[in-house]
Design an enzyme around this catalytic site. Structure first.
Site, PDB file in Angstrom:
ATOM      1  N   HIS A 340      -4.747  -9.524  15.971  1.00  0.00           N
ATOM      2  CA  HIS A 340      -4.251  -8.231  15.486  1.00  0.00           C
ATOM      3  C   HIS A 340      -2.787  -8.070  15.914  1.00  0.00           C
ATOM      4  O   HIS A 340      -2.466  -8.176  17.087  1.00  0.00           O
ATOM      5  CB  HIS A 340      -5.093  -7.091  16.065  1.00  0.00           C
ATOM      6  CG  HIS A 340      -5.060  -5.843  15.246  1.00  0.00           C
ATOM      7  ND1 HIS A 340      -3.884  -5.206  14.900  1.00  0.00           N
ATOM      8  CD2 HIS A 340      -6.060  -5.107  14.692  1.00  0.00           C
ATOM      9  CE1 HIS A 340      -4.165  -4.141  14.174  1.00  0.00           C
ATOM     10  NE2 HIS A 340      -5.483  -4.051  14.024  1.00  0.00           N
ATOM     11  N   HIS A 449      -8.663 -16.820   2.174  1.00  0.00           N
ATOM     12  CA  HIS A 449      -8.604 -15.596   1.364  1.00  0.00           C
ATOM     13  C   HIS A 449      -7.646 -15.750   0.191  1.00  0.00           C
ATOM     14  O   HIS A 449      -6.458 -16.040   0.369  1.00  0.00           O
ATOM     15  CB  HIS A 449      -8.178 -14.423   2.247  1.00  0.00           C
ATOM     16  CG  HIS A 449      -7.922 -13.162   1.484  1.00  0.00           C
ATOM     17  ND1 HIS A 449      -8.781 -12.675   0.526  1.00  0.00           N
ATOM     18  CD2 HIS A 449      -6.892 -12.277   1.535  1.00  0.00           C
ATOM     19  CE1 HIS A 449      -8.303 -11.550   0.029  1.00  0.00           C
ATOM     20  NE2 HIS A 449      -7.159 -11.286   0.628  1.00  0.00           N
ATOM     21  N   ASN A 482      -8.428 -11.053  -6.740  1.00  0.00           N
ATOM     22  CA  ASN A 482      -8.505 -10.711  -5.317  1.00  0.00           C
ATOM     23  C   ASN A 482      -9.573  -9.628  -5.150  1.00  0.00           C
ATOM     24  O   ASN A 482      -9.349  -8.467  -5.462  1.00  0.00           O
ATOM     25  CB  ASN A 482      -7.149 -10.211  -4.829  1.00  0.00           C
ATOM     26  CG  ASN A 482      -7.140  -9.891  -3.340  1.00  0.00           C
ATOM     27  OD1 ASN A 482      -8.181  -9.818  -2.696  1.00  0.00           O
ATOM     28  ND2 ASN A 482      -5.953  -9.698  -2.785  1.00  0.00           N
TER      29      ASN A 482
END
Length: 560
Positions: A340, A449, A482
């Site tokens: 993160h 992704h 996506n």
């Protein structure tokens, strides 16, 4: 001269626009410079602290595995000596009980260590099965139809429509993706009614298939985790599922919102933690995004980009910690690493939901998203590497690291030249390039992704992967667009439809999204995955790939 860090991130293209027709510069040639932003070159910079963090994870998880062999060796040596010299005499001779006491003491230590190890060891998390929702064919839209729907809605001027058309042409998205028909309505689509309607279609569609596939009744589910970034109604989506399937009253439900495209692995991480704390349980993880609710009707170009990429989709995953499910499960969770970067302001605001000047709500994507995303991806990969790479690759990595450190010290007498600073510098200072491990030795399959063609191409270049390695990502972007947090499951479904997953194969799922976050999950196939006969979204089109998708990707990879 070696390239600088900025030159690695940016590439420029000078374009001749013609001749100036009027003004003080009439008659002169006019030029424009296009700046193309790229991911930071992973080959040129690796932060040592993240390598150390990865080894910290490895040591923490392997401490008992290091203790048990030592105890076994000591105990084995003692028992061997004991048996050889005086086992039977000691057993029956009460006068000489010293060695018996010693053997019993070692036995107790051995049993205690094994007990601590098995009690402290994390439970295995099995992926029984998963499904990916495939909308009805009447929701299909070609790129031209998409633009025509946007034009019919009356919400965009010609400049905005032309901008979206250009984005679509270079997006890598094909002509069979799915969009809600409500986006062509002149009315507002970002309403609770439209959001709930779309959520019901995609979520219940995925879950119906999952329960049919696994033959597990909804009342047997003990843990439910739902993630949807933008649409978060009250009652929550998890409550909507519980109500629809009449789940039991003590189900542990969680609803994750605002966590972007990387939320799918975050949801798996939460489900894993809950399964570790609750024995003999089954968990369901639902990942989705509402396209119509996220539809932006304004003119801000940075907020129009999500309109072009996001498409309808949803995945549902069944996880279990029951040992009896090992025989029926498809995969076992090996590793999960989360990164993160939200502490940095630029990362925090790289994908930001806000209102434009006309008070239209949308997602604003900054121009620095590629560099920011690249830094998060690099950090995550570097942290994960010690957990997954073979010893040979790690030795080569550290050999190069030491060479660079020694070379840097020999050429610099400054006291501030630390190992990490030396490693982060461009190779021109020492002439030694960092060794980037071959991740193809750690994984058989890659599910990265599928956010955009640019991101896919840049990751392929940086990680040294072939078109075959990126096939699932490229095909998913082309066929389904996506789909946000569920895209990695469409990619895994593609690999299964192709019959490519064999027993023992390792699958790397890599996601990244707003925050800015990057997360990795590593799965190991516990059995050969046969080509499915139903409940797979690729069955009617898988034979057309990869050629249908690769034809739209301009990058030619020499590794293929």
């Amino acid at each position: 001269m070696a390239p600088t860090g900025e030159q690695h991130l940016l590439s420029t293209e000078i374009v001749n626009n013609g001749i100036e027709l009027s003004g003080p510069d009439a008659g002169s040639l006019t030029f424009s410079v296009r700046v193309r932003r790229r991911l930071p070159d992973f080959v040129q910079s690796v932060k040592l602290k993240y390598v150390k963090l990865g080894y910290h994870y490895l040591i923490n998880h392997g401490i008992y595995l290091a203790i048990v062999p030592v105890v076994v060796l000591v105990f084995g040596a003692e028992v061997g000596r004991f048996i050889k010299e005086e086992l039977w005499r000691t057993l029956w001779d009460s006068a000489s009980g010293y060695d018996l006491v010693s053997a019993l003491a070692f036995s107790c230590v051995f049993i205690f260590t094994l007990t601590v190890y098995f009690l402290s060891r994390a439970r295995s998390i099995y992926l029984i099965d998963f499904t990916c929702f495939k909308p009805d064919d009447d929701l299909k839209a070609t790129k031209d139809e998409f633009i025509e729907m946007a034009r019919k809605s009356g919400k965009f001027d010609e400049a905005s429509l032309e901008f979206q058309k250009k984005i679509l042409e270079s997006s890598g998205i094909g002509d069979e993706t799915y969009v809600p028909k409500s986006i062509m309505s002149p009315e507002k689509t970002a309403t609770m009614k439209e959001g709930r309607a779309e959520a019901s279609v995609v979520i219940f569609g995925a879950l119906d298939e999952l329960f049919a596939k696994t033959r597990i009744h909804p009342k047997d589910v003990g843990i439910l985790v739902v993630n949807c970034s933008i649409f978060n109604p009250t009652p929550s989506l998890s409550a909507m599922i519980i109500n629809h399937y009449k789940m039991r009253g003590n189900v542990l439900s969680f609803n994750l919102g605002g966590m972007g495209c990387s939320a799918g692995i975050i949801a798996v991480d939460l489900a894993r933690d809950m399964l570790q704390a609750n024995t003999n349980s089954v968990a369901v993880v639902v990942s989705t995004e509402m396209v119509a609710y996220n539809w932006y009707p304004g003119r801000d170009r940075s907020m129009l980009i999500p309109n072009c990429f996001f498409r309808m989709g949803c995945s549902a995953v069944m996880l279990s910690n029951r040992r009896r499910d090992n025989s029926r499960a498809k995969y076992k969770l090996e590793h999960l690493v989360r990164t993160h970067k939200g502490a940095h302001d630029a990362s925090f605001r790289s994908v930001y939901q806000e209102e434009d000047e006309q008070r239209f709500k949308g997602l604003k994507v900054t121009k620095d998203i590629v560099e920011i995303g690249g830094e998060a991806i690099k950090t995550n990969i570097t942290t994960m590497s010690p957990l997954v790479l073979p010893v040979s690759e790690q030795i080569l990595f550290f050999t190069t690291l030491i060479k660079k450190y020694i070379s840097g010290n020999s050429k610099s007498e400054t006291s501030t030249s630390t190992l990490e600073k030396s490693w982060n510098n461009a190779p021109s200072s020492s002439g030694t390039k960092p060794y980037i491990p071959d991740y193809k030795l750690a994984f058989e399959h890659f599910c990265i992704h599928a956010s955009s063609k640019t991101a896919v191409n840049e990751l392929q270049r940086n990680l040294g992967l072939s078109n075959k390695n990126m096939e699932a990502s490229i095909a998913t972007l082309h066929r389904f667009g996506n789909t946000s947090s569920s895209s990695i499951w469409y990619e895994l479904a593609y690999l299964e439809a192709k019959g490519q997953v064999k027993k023992g194969d390792r699958v790397w799922q890599l996601t990244f999204g707003s925050g800015f976050k990057c997360n990795s999950a590593v799965w190991k196939a516990v059995r050969r995955i046969k080509t499915p006969s139903d409940h797979n979204p690729w069955l009617d089109c898988v034979e057309r790939y990869p050629m249908a998708a690769h034809s739209q990707f301009s990058q030619v990879n020499p590794l293929t």
